[in-house]
Write a protein that holds these residues in place. Structure first.
Motif, PDB file in Angstrom:
ATOM      1  N   LEU A   7      -5.413  -3.120   4.434  1.00 47.56           N
ATOM      2  CA  LEU A   7      -5.336  -4.537   3.975  1.00 47.56           C
ATOM      3  C   LEU A   7      -5.744  -5.380   4.911  1.00 47.56           C
ATOM      4  CD1 LEU A   7      -1.671  -4.158   2.312  1.00 47.56           C
ATOM      5  CD2 LEU A   7      -3.801  -3.865   1.068  1.00 47.56           C
ATOM      6  N   GLY A   8      -7.015  -5.049   5.353  1.00 48.60           N
ATOM      7  CA  GLY A   8      -7.572  -5.796   6.389  1.00 48.60           C
ATOM      8  C   GLY A   8      -7.347  -5.764   7.819  1.00 48.60           C
ATOM      9  N   GLY A   9      -6.279  -5.256   8.188  1.00 49.16           N
ATOM     10  CA  GLY A   9      -5.885  -5.142   9.363  1.00 49.16           C
ATOM     11  C   GLY A   9      -4.376  -5.633   9.809  1.00 49.16           C
ATOM     12  N   ILE A  10      -3.462  -5.473   8.888  1.00 51.02           N
ATOM     13  CA  ILE A  10      -2.053  -5.638   8.960  1.00 51.02           C
ATOM     14  C   ILE A  10      -1.285  -4.847   9.833  1.00 51.02           C
ATOM     15  CG2 ILE A  10      -1.849  -6.834   6.587  1.00 51.02           C
ATOM     16  CD1 ILE A  10      -0.038  -4.216   5.807  1.00 51.02           C
ATOM     17  N   SER A  11      -1.717  -3.648  10.459  1.00 51.80           N
ATOM     18  CA  SER A  11      -0.832  -2.757  11.184  1.00 51.80           C
ATOM     19  C   SER A  11      -0.905  -3.196  12.707  1.00 51.80           C
ATOM     20  CB  SER A  11      -1.483  -1.417  10.973  1.00 51.80           C
ATOM     21  OG  SER A  11      -2.701  -1.202  11.515  1.00 51.80           O
ATOM     22  N   GLY A  12      -1.773  -4.307  13.085  1.00 52.52           N
ATOM     23  CA  GLY A  12      -1.849  -4.520  14.460  1.00 52.52           C
ATOM     24  C   GLY A  12      -3.073  -5.426  14.862  1.00 52.52           C
ATOM     25  N   TYR A  13      -3.111  -6.200  15.741  1.00 53.24           N
ATOM     26  CA  TYR A  13      -4.310  -7.053  16.446  1.00 53.24           C
ATOM     27  C   TYR A  13      -5.375  -6.108  16.782  1.00 53.24           C
ATOM     28  CZ  TYR A  13      -0.822 -10.888  16.103  1.00 53.24           C
ATOM     29  OH  TYR A  13      -0.215 -11.906  15.221  1.00 53.24           O
ATOM     30  N   GLN A  14      -6.639  -5.984  15.950  1.00 54.73           N
ATOM     31  CA  GLN A  14      -7.587  -5.013  16.548  1.00 54.73           C
ATOM     32  C   GLN A  14      -7.188  -3.768  16.363  1.00 54.73           C
ATOM     33  OE1 GLN A  14      -8.319  -6.980  20.558  1.00 54.73           O
ATOM     34  NE2 GLN A  14      -9.969  -8.277  19.572  1.00 54.73           N
ATOM     35  N   ALA A  15      -6.393  -3.242  15.420  1.00 60.68           N
ATOM     36  CA  ALA A  15      -5.858  -1.947  15.471  1.00 60.68           C
ATOM     37  C   ALA A  15      -7.093  -0.888  14.851  1.00 60.68           C
ATOM     38  CB  ALA A  15      -4.916  -1.894  14.034  1.00 60.68           C
ATOM     39  N   ALA A  16      -7.326   0.131  15.792  1.00 60.07           N
ATOM     40  CA  ALA A  16      -8.464   1.192  15.480  1.00 60.07           C
ATOM     41  C   ALA A  16      -8.468   1.670  14.225  1.00 60.07           C
ATOM     42  CB  ALA A  16      -8.133   2.098  16.478  1.00 60.07           C
ATOM     43  N   GLU A  17      -7.072   2.092  13.522  1.00 58.07           N
ATOM     44  CA  GLU A  17      -7.209   2.446  12.211  1.00 58.07           C
ATOM     45  C   GLU A  17      -7.637   1.866  11.169  1.00 58.07           C
ATOM     46  OE1 GLU A  17      -4.331   1.643  14.152  1.00 58.07           O
ATOM     47  OE2 GLU A  17      -2.606   1.127  12.616  1.00 58.07           O
ATOM     48  N   PRO A  61     -10.334 -10.777   8.596  1.00 53.69           N
ATOM     49  CA  PRO A  61      -9.094 -11.531   8.975  1.00 53.69           C
ATOM     50  C   PRO A  61      -8.773 -12.498   7.827  1.00 53.69           C
ATOM     51  CG  PRO A  61     -10.975 -11.814  10.502  1.00 53.69           C
ATOM     52  CD  PRO A  61     -11.354 -10.897   9.351  1.00 53.69           C
ATOM     53  N   ASP A  62      -9.713 -12.807   6.666  1.00 53.66           N
ATOM     54  CA  ASP A  62      -9.230 -13.624   5.553  1.00 53.66           C
ATOM     55  C   ASP A  62      -8.397 -12.628   4.914  1.00 53.66           C
ATOM     56  OD1 ASP A  62     -10.634 -15.859   6.489  1.00 53.66           O
ATOM     57  OD2 ASP A  62     -12.510 -15.219   5.332  1.00 53.66           O
ATOM     58  N   ARG A  63      -8.589 -11.518   4.517  1.00 51.74           N
ATOM     59  CA  ARG A  63      -7.625 -10.316   3.680  1.00 51.74           C
ATOM     60  C   ARG A  63      -6.357 -10.472   4.489  1.00 51.74           C
ATOM     61  NH1 ARG A  63     -11.306  -5.751   3.449  1.00 51.74           N
ATOM     62  NH2 ARG A  63     -12.700  -7.221   2.089  1.00 51.74           N
ATOM     63  N   VAL A  64      -6.419 -10.278   5.642  1.00 58.72           N
ATOM     64  CA  VAL A  64      -4.927 -10.356   6.394  1.00 58.72           C
ATOM     65  C   VAL A  64      -4.323 -11.722   6.246  1.00 58.72           C
ATOM     66  CG1 VAL A  64      -3.854 -10.275   8.827  1.00 58.72           C
ATOM     67  CG2 VAL A  64      -5.885  -8.809   8.325  1.00 58.72           C
ATOM     68  N   ALA A  65      -5.181 -12.884   6.265  1.00 55.77           N
ATOM     69  CA  ALA A  65      -4.428 -14.248   6.019  1.00 55.77           C
ATOM     70  C   ALA A  65      -3.691 -14.179   4.556  1.00 55.77           C
ATOM     71  CB  ALA A  65      -5.403 -15.144   6.212  1.00 55.77           C
ATOM     72  N   ALA A 108       0.966  -1.070  -0.125  1.00 56.19           N
ATOM     73  CA  ALA A 108       0.114  -0.117   0.006  1.00 56.19           C
ATOM     74  C   ALA A 108       0.783   1.307   0.040  1.00 56.19           C
ATOM     75  CB  ALA A 108      -0.956  -0.082   1.143  1.00 56.19           C
ATOM     76  N   THR A 109       1.786   1.469  -0.990  1.00 60.54           N
ATOM     77  CA  THR A 109       2.679   2.372  -1.113  1.00 60.54           C
ATOM     78  C   THR A 109       2.561   3.584  -2.215  1.00 60.54           C
ATOM     79  OG1 THR A 109       4.209   0.890  -0.443  1.00 60.54           O
ATOM     80  CG2 THR A 109       5.242   2.676  -1.456  1.00 60.54           C
TER      81      THR A 109
END
Length: 312
Positions: free
Chosen positions: A252-262, A268-272, A177-178
């Motif tokens: 991208l579904g939540g790659i920046s942290g577990y349960q990240a607010a941003e 979860p499937d997108r993160v996987a 995501a650059t």
């Protein structure tokens, strides 16, 4: 080997990991000591290295969904807290702010210079890293940092020069995501507040690389929409691959942290998908194993609900 029930992608058996932080490197030239976190598998030798650059405002504790996965898949992952981190809270008029993009690259080079010191500081890691296999990875602003290490040229907004700041110790890159090229495609906000995006030349990148882009990543930085984040793939040279994440926004579904607010597109499937494709690529490009990457190319060639993988 295991196969994820939703993505259909194969991956290696994962192992236990250890993380150590903060490892502190003196860095007088940046005005702050450089804090580093290392995550690594508890077993294995000749471990390849991931040099990871966080997005704007994050720190060495971010991106656990990716870092944990890569480490459990056989990689030593090094993360730093860069000067733009909210944790450091630089004043608006701090003279380092206009040069933050350059400080990030210097941080990474400093880590590479001190690899032996850092390795020795982690109990049980000494002698297990392979410094000949290093991949630079970054998300968002960190994607620019990783890109510079493999040949991206950024025109310095103060000097007008576009220096080669690449590092021969880095064999490949992954950009998540650059930002794309600058010029008249930048919004007024980006032009005024992120001057290091005004002129980026991807054509000098010849090292192998993987670009990950969300097709709903409509950043307020470009007038082109989500396609802007595919520029690191389409405008660079060499062996490149592009993973397009369907319905993926900037995190991208939540790659920046577990349960990240941003995270605005929590999935979860997108993160996987991102976890597995990036690990398969890391294993492929470092020569560890090619099977999972070939499987990903086949499964994600077309028609997969989560994404599409293409190469040039």
């Amino acid at each position: 080997m295991t196969t994820h029930p939703t993505t259909g992608l194969a991956g290696p058996a994962l192992t236990t990991t250890v993380s150590v932080k903060p490892l502190v490197l003196s860095a007088p030239q940046r005005g702050e000591d450089l804090h580093v976190r290392i995550s690594a598998p508890t077993t294995g030798t000749s471990l390849p290295v991931v040099l990871f650059a966080h997005g704007f405002g994050s720190d060495l504790d971010g991106y656990a969904p990716l870092v944990d996965h890569w480490a459990s898949g056989g990689f030593v992952v090094l993360q730093a807290t860069h000067l733009d981190s909210k944790r450091l809270a630089l004043a608006a008029d701090d003279p380092r702010r206009p040069h933050i993009w350059r400080h990030r690259v210097q941080d990474m080079r400093h880590i590479l210079d001190e690899l032996t010191t850092l390795e020795a500081a982690v109990p049980g890691l000494s002698g297990r890293m392979d410094p000949s296999r290093i991949v630079a990875v970054g998300h968002s602003f960190g994607g620019q940092t990783a890109g510079i290490l493999v040949g991206l040229r950024v025109t310095d907004p103060h000097t007008g020069a576009a220096e080669d700041l690449s590092d021969a110790r880095v064999m490949a890159g992954i950009q998540l995501a650059t930002a794309g090229k600058g010029g008249d495609e930048l919004t007024p906000f980006a032009h005024d507040n992120l001057p290091w995006l005004r002129d980026q030349d991807f054509s000098r990148i010849t090292a192998p690389g993987l670009v990950v882009a969300g097709d709903k990543d409509d950043l307020p930085l470009s007038t082109r929409g989500p396609a802007w984040t595919t520029d690191p793939y389409s405008l660079s040279h060499g062996n490149k691959s592009l993973l397009t994440v369907h319905d993926g926004e900037h995190f991208l579904g939540g790659i920046s942290g577990y349960q990240a607010a941003e995270t605005t597109d929590e999935n979860p499937d997108r993160v996987a998908l991102v976890q597995q494709v990036t690990l398969a690529y890391l294993r492929h490009i470092t020569g560890t194993d090619h099977t999972d990457w070939k499987n990903a190319e086949t499964v994600l060639a077309c028609g997969h609900p989560l994404g599409r993988l293409e190469s040039k």
